[in-house]
Design a protein around this motif. Sequence first.
Motif, PDB file in Angstrom:
ATOM      1  N   GLY A  96       0.804  -1.216   0.000  1.00  0.00           N
ATOM      2  CA  GLY A  96       0.000   0.000   0.000  1.00  0.00           C
ATOM      3  C   GLY A  96       0.833   1.260   0.000  1.00  0.00           C
ATOM      4  O   GLY A  96       0.321   2.354  -0.190  1.00  0.00           O
ATOM      5  N   ASN A  97       2.146   1.122   0.224  1.00  0.00           N
ATOM      6  CA  ASN A  97       3.004   2.303   0.204  1.00  0.00           C
ATOM      7  C   ASN A  97       3.217   2.836  -1.200  1.00  0.00           C
ATOM      8  O   ASN A  97       3.784   3.896  -1.380  1.00  0.00           O
ATOM      9  N   ASN A  98       2.789   2.097  -2.193  1.00  0.00           N
ATOM     10  CA  ASN A  98       2.899   2.550  -3.578  1.00  0.00           C
ATOM     11  C   ASN A  98       1.626   3.296  -3.930  1.00  0.00           C
ATOM     12  O   ASN A  98       0.629   2.700  -4.317  1.00  0.00           O
ATOM     13  N   CYS A  99       1.665   4.570  -3.758  1.00  0.00           N
ATOM     14  CA  CYS A  99       0.457   5.361  -3.913  1.00  0.00           C
ATOM     15  C   CYS A  99       0.821   6.729  -4.471  1.00  0.00           C
ATOM     16  O   CYS A  99       1.920   6.927  -4.966  1.00  0.00           O
ATOM     17  N   VAL A 100      -0.094   7.661  -4.383  1.00  0.00           N
ATOM     18  CA  VAL A 100       0.186   9.025  -4.809  1.00  0.00           C
ATOM     19  C   VAL A 100       0.518   9.887  -3.611  1.00  0.00           C
ATOM     20  O   VAL A 100       0.143   9.586  -2.483  1.00  0.00           O
ATOM     21  N   GLU A 101       1.244  10.963  -3.901  1.00  0.00           N
ATOM     22  CA  GLU A 101       1.571  11.960  -2.886  1.00  0.00           C
ATOM     23  C   GLU A 101       1.123  13.316  -3.419  1.00  0.00           C
ATOM     24  O   GLU A 101       1.095  13.528  -4.626  1.00  0.00           O
TER      25      GLU A 101
ATOM     26  N   ALA B  79       0.271  19.911  -6.256  1.00  0.00           N
ATOM     27  CA  ALA B  79       1.136  19.043  -7.062  1.00  0.00           C
ATOM     28  C   ALA B  79       0.843  17.595  -6.692  1.00  0.00           C
ATOM     29  O   ALA B  79       0.607  17.278  -5.521  1.00  0.00           O
ATOM     30  N   ILE B  80       0.852  16.722  -7.678  1.00  0.00           N
ATOM     31  CA  ILE B  80       0.559  15.302  -7.483  1.00  0.00           C
ATOM     32  C   ILE B  80       1.681  14.515  -8.139  1.00  0.00           C
ATOM     33  O   ILE B  80       2.093  14.817  -9.263  1.00  0.00           O
ATOM     34  N   ARG B  81       2.182  13.483  -7.423  1.00  0.00           N
ATOM     35  CA  ARG B  81       3.230  12.638  -8.007  1.00  0.00           C
ATOM     36  C   ARG B  81       3.037  11.188  -7.571  1.00  0.00           C
ATOM     37  O   ARG B  81       2.335  10.888  -6.613  1.00  0.00           O
ATOM     38  N   ASP B  82       3.689  10.303  -8.286  1.00  0.00           N
ATOM     39  CA  ASP B  82       3.685   8.870  -7.991  1.00  0.00           C
ATOM     40  C   ASP B  82       4.740   8.607  -6.924  1.00  0.00           C
ATOM     41  O   ASP B  82       5.915   8.915  -7.115  1.00  0.00           O
ATOM     42  N   SER B  83       4.348   8.038  -5.798  1.00  0.00           N
ATOM     43  CA  SER B  83       5.302   7.804  -4.710  1.00  0.00           C
ATOM     44  C   SER B  83       6.353   6.757  -5.072  1.00  0.00           C
ATOM     45  O   SER B  83       7.417   6.715  -4.468  1.00  0.00           O
ATOM     46  N   LYS B  84       6.068   5.913  -6.069  1.00  0.00           N
ATOM     47  CA  LYS B  84       7.054   4.909  -6.505  1.00  0.00           C
ATOM     48  C   LYS B  84       8.144   5.537  -7.365  1.00  0.00           C
ATOM     49  O   LYS B  84       9.209   4.964  -7.519  1.00  0.00           O
ATOM     50  N   ALA B  85       7.852   6.705  -7.944  1.00  0.00           N
ATOM     51  CA  ALA B  85       8.801   7.365  -8.844  1.00  0.00           C
ATOM     52  C   ALA B  85       8.801   8.871  -8.558  1.00  0.00           C
ATOM     53  O   ALA B  85       8.404   9.674  -9.404  1.00  0.00           O
ATOM     54  N   PRO B  86       9.237   9.275  -7.377  1.00  0.00           N
ATOM     55  CA  PRO B  86       9.129  10.682  -6.993  1.00  0.00           C
ATOM     56  C   PRO B  86       9.968  11.646  -7.819  1.00  0.00           C
ATOM     57  O   PRO B  86       9.683  12.844  -7.838  1.00  0.00           O
ATOM     58  N   ASP B  87      10.980  11.159  -8.522  1.00  0.00           N
ATOM     59  CA  ASP B  87      11.817  12.042  -9.332  1.00  0.00           C
ATOM     60  C   ASP B  87      11.251  12.283 -10.730  1.00  0.00           C
ATOM     61  O   ASP B  87      11.786  13.096 -11.485  1.00  0.00           O
ATOM     62  N   ARG B  88      10.199  11.568 -11.060  1.00  0.00           N
ATOM     63  CA  ARG B  88       9.589  11.759 -12.376  1.00  0.00           C
ATOM     64  C   ARG B  88       8.679  12.973 -12.355  1.00  0.00           C
ATOM     65  O   ARG B  88       8.524  13.649 -11.345  1.00  0.00           O
TER      66      ARG B  88
END
Length: 63
Positions: A18-23, A32-41
């Motif tokens: 469940g830690n793979n989510c949005v931030e 701002a919205i990002r993918d927590s699995k790929a925060p540098d994208r």
Amino acid sequence: MNTPDNWRKSSYSGGGDGNNCVEIATRPTRIAIRDSKAPDRATVTIPAEAFTPFVEALKKTPS
């Protein structure tokens, strides 16, 4: 928009997989919205007043 440093995970993230989510990160006029699995994208930014309607529309979208 400068890169925000106040990212918060969704309250639905939970533990384990469940830690793979949005931030999200908030600014006075933008969200701002990002993918927590790929925060540098890339991130998506939307006007702050559009955030609640955006989330409500996502809830109505069939998965």
